[in-house]
Design a protein around this motif. Structure first.
Motif, mmCIF file in Angstrom:
data_model
loop_
_atom_site.group_PDB
_atom_site.id
_atom_site.type_symbol
_atom_site.label_atom_id
_atom_site.label_comp_id
_atom_site.label_asym_id
_atom_site.label_seq_id
_atom_site.Cartn_x
_atom_site.Cartn_y
_atom_site.Cartn_z
ATOM 1 N N LYS A 9 0.848 -1.192 0.000
ATOM 2 C CA LYS A 9 0.000 0.000 0.000
ATOM 3 C C LYS A 9 0.879 1.236 0.000
ATOM 4 O O LYS A 9 1.793 1.365 0.820
ATOM 5 C CB LYS A 9 -0.894 -0.010 1.257
ATOM 6 C CG LYS A 9 -1.722 1.233 1.423
ATOM 7 C CD LYS A 9 -2.756 1.372 0.333
ATOM 8 C CE LYS A 9 -3.446 2.727 0.366
ATOM 9 N NZ LYS A 9 -4.335 2.894 -0.806
ATOM 10 N N TYR A 11 0.958 5.588 -0.168
ATOM 11 C CA TYR A 11 0.287 6.899 -0.138
ATOM 12 C C TYR A 11 1.209 7.843 -0.892
ATOM 13 O O TYR A 11 2.235 8.252 -0.357
ATOM 14 C CB TYR A 11 0.096 7.383 1.294
ATOM 15 C CG TYR A 11 -0.840 6.521 2.120
ATOM 16 C CD1 TYR A 11 -2.204 6.499 1.844
ATOM 17 C CD2 TYR A 11 -0.350 5.751 3.164
ATOM 18 C CE1 TYR A 11 -3.070 5.720 2.602
ATOM 19 C CE2 TYR A 11 -1.217 4.971 3.932
ATOM 20 C CZ TYR A 11 -2.563 4.970 3.649
ATOM 21 O OH TYR A 11 -3.405 4.202 4.397
ATOM 22 N N THR A 42 -3.015 0.726 8.764
ATOM 23 C CA THR A 42 -3.219 0.607 7.315
ATOM 24 C C THR A 42 -3.605 -0.826 6.962
ATOM 25 O O THR A 42 -4.515 -1.060 6.158
ATOM 26 C CB THR A 42 -1.944 1.036 6.560
ATOM 27 O OG1 THR A 42 -1.645 2.384 6.909
ATOM 28 C CG2 THR A 42 -2.126 0.929 5.055
ATOM 29 N N ARG A 45 -7.205 -1.312 7.819
ATOM 30 C CA ARG A 45 -8.112 -0.608 6.903
ATOM 31 C C ARG A 45 -8.124 -1.264 5.525
ATOM 32 O O ARG A 45 -9.129 -1.199 4.820
ATOM 33 C CB ARG A 45 -7.736 0.872 6.809
ATOM 34 C CG ARG A 45 -8.001 1.639 8.133
ATOM 35 C CD ARG A 45 -8.180 3.129 7.886
ATOM 36 N NE ARG A 45 -7.084 3.665 7.110
ATOM 37 C CZ ARG A 45 -5.935 4.086 7.636
ATOM 38 N NH1 ARG A 45 -5.749 4.042 8.947
ATOM 39 N NH2 ARG A 45 -4.982 4.546 6.865
ATOM 40 N N CYS A 46 -7.023 -1.913 5.153
ATOM 41 C CA CYS A 46 -7.026 -2.684 3.896
ATOM 42 C C CYS A 46 -7.892 -3.939 4.057
ATOM 43 O O CYS A 46 -8.514 -4.399 3.103
ATOM 44 C CB CYS A 46 -5.606 -3.094 3.507
ATOM 45 S SG CYS A 46 -4.585 -1.719 2.931
ATOM 46 N N LEU A 50 -11.400 -0.335 3.472
ATOM 47 C CA LEU A 50 -11.476 1.120 3.595
ATOM 48 C C LEU A 50 -10.339 1.743 2.783
ATOM 49 O O LEU A 50 -10.360 2.927 2.476
ATOM 50 C CB LEU A 50 -11.382 1.553 5.060
ATOM 51 C CG LEU A 50 -12.537 1.141 5.970
ATOM 52 C CD1 LEU A 50 -12.273 1.545 7.412
ATOM 53 C CD2 LEU A 50 -13.855 1.729 5.501
ATOM 54 N N GLU A 51 -9.331 0.923 2.482
ATOM 55 C CA GLU A 51 -8.235 1.327 1.592
ATOM 56 C C GLU A 51 -8.108 0.274 0.499
ATOM 57 O O GLU A 51 -8.365 -0.905 0.745
ATOM 58 C CB GLU A 51 -6.890 1.361 2.348
ATOM 59 C CG GLU A 51 -6.849 2.247 3.558
ATOM 60 C CD GLU A 51 -6.590 3.700 3.213
ATOM 61 O OE1 GLU A 51 -6.528 4.043 2.017
ATOM 62 O OE2 GLU A 51 -6.451 4.483 4.172
ATOM 63 N N THR A 52 -7.680 0.697 -0.691
ATOM 64 C CA THR A 52 -7.426 -0.273 -1.760
ATOM 65 C C THR A 52 -5.935 -0.601 -1.778
ATOM 66 O O THR A 52 -5.105 0.218 -1.384
ATOM 67 C CB THR A 52 -7.831 0.300 -3.129
ATOM 68 O OG1 THR A 52 -7.162 1.561 -3.282
ATOM 69 C CG2 THR A 52 -9.331 0.501 -3.213
ATOM 70 N N ASP A 54 -2.202 -1.619 -3.425
ATOM 71 C CA ASP A 54 -1.378 -1.344 -4.611
ATOM 72 C C ASP A 54 -0.662 -2.596 -5.077
ATOM 73 O O ASP A 54 0.084 -2.560 -6.060
ATOM 74 C CB ASP A 54 -0.375 -0.233 -4.297
ATOM 75 C CG ASP A 54 -1.082 1.087 -4.034
ATOM 76 O OD1 ASP A 54 -1.812 1.540 -4.937
ATOM 77 O OD2 ASP A 54 -0.942 1.635 -2.932
#
Ligand code: ADP
Ligand code: ADP
Length: 227
Positions: A9, A11, A42, A45-46, A50-52, A54
């Protein structure tokens, strides 16, 4: 139950998760520890999208997490999430906060939903606070309402993101004790925490994060005992 396979992931240019692989088995309590900013939240949330991602993949109950929001919403119903900041509805009582998902998502009748919510609030030690609004509950009590609300949906896994970090020290214990009871009942739990004594006593598996990677993982006696 949860399989993380080389999860990445970013940012912007910052890599928050740098190839994290991890298994969470059913009935186990896995504690994620490590310095602030190392990627623990993180990963949670993945887990509930809630997060996509990478890169890499997360599977839940033998299926990769779905890519579309409507499908993911169904998956999320099997995951209970508890945040540092409680996130209760301020204009609803403890009982209404717990019952709401049952009436709206599960389409349960109000009477049955209230019965279930009362039982869950009793379970977390709040039988006498069902009519209180969040503002009239301590932080520890609010967090226990949040746990009861998550449990109302009968999740298959509970995700805790620093559930006691925002609490006054004197109410931390009551929340950890509810979490310990859940663990003893066999709930699968992933817990981001700075409470090392909880990790040492309750976790089956401890994962140490550093800069988006797993520095070390193992049973608590291995992670916490000197070599
Ligand atoms: P690998 O070398 O394949 O990466 P792991 O490090 O995942 O193996 O696992 C090593 C051992 O630890 C295995 O016996 C496995 O069953 C156990 N194990 C792995 N993940 C967990 C977990 N989350 N909880 C408890 N035991 C685990
Ligand atoms: P931890 O839970 O271990 O404290 P986090 O997973 O919250 O760490 O954060 C990991 C890193 O990713 C931190 O450096 C944080 O600043 C960064 N980060 C988290 N969320 C975002 C975001 N939405 N945008 C940019 N950076 C973020």
């Amino acid at each position: 139950m949860l399989i993380y396979d080389k999860v990445r992931k970013k940012y912007g240019n910052f890599t928050a998760l740098d190839g994290v692989s991890l298994n969470v088995n059913a009935g186990e309590v896995v504690c994620l520890i490590g310095p602030s900013g190392s990627g623990k939240s993180t990963l949670l949330r993945c887990t509930n999208a809630l997060e996509t991602l990478d890169g890499g993949e997360i599977s839940f109950e033998s299926r990769p997490l779905p890519k579309t929001e409507p499908e993911m919403r169904k998956v999320r119903q099997r995951m209970g999430m508890v945040f540092q900041s409680f996130e209760l509805f301020p204009h609803k009582t403890a009982l209404e906060n717990v019952a709401m998902g049952l009436t709206t998502v599960r389409k349960m009748g109000a009477e049955e939903a209230h019965k279930r919510a009362t039982a869950l609030l009793t379970k977390v030690g709040l039988a006498d606070k069902t009519a209180n609004y969040p503002a009239n509950l301590s932080g520890g009590q609010q967090q226990r309402v949040a746990i009861a609300r998550a449990l109302a949906m009968e999740p298959h896994v509970m995700l805790f993101d620093e559930p006691t970090s925002a609490l006054d020290p004197e109410t931390v214990g009551e929340v950890l004790s509810v979490m310990r009871t859940l663990a003893d009942e066999g709930m699968t739990m992933v817990v981001v925490t700075h409470e090392m004594s909880f990790a040492r006593r309750v976790a089956n598996w401890v994962v140490v994060f550093e800069r988006g990677q797993l520095l070390e993982e193992g049973p608590p006696q291995q992670i916490f005992e000197a070599p």
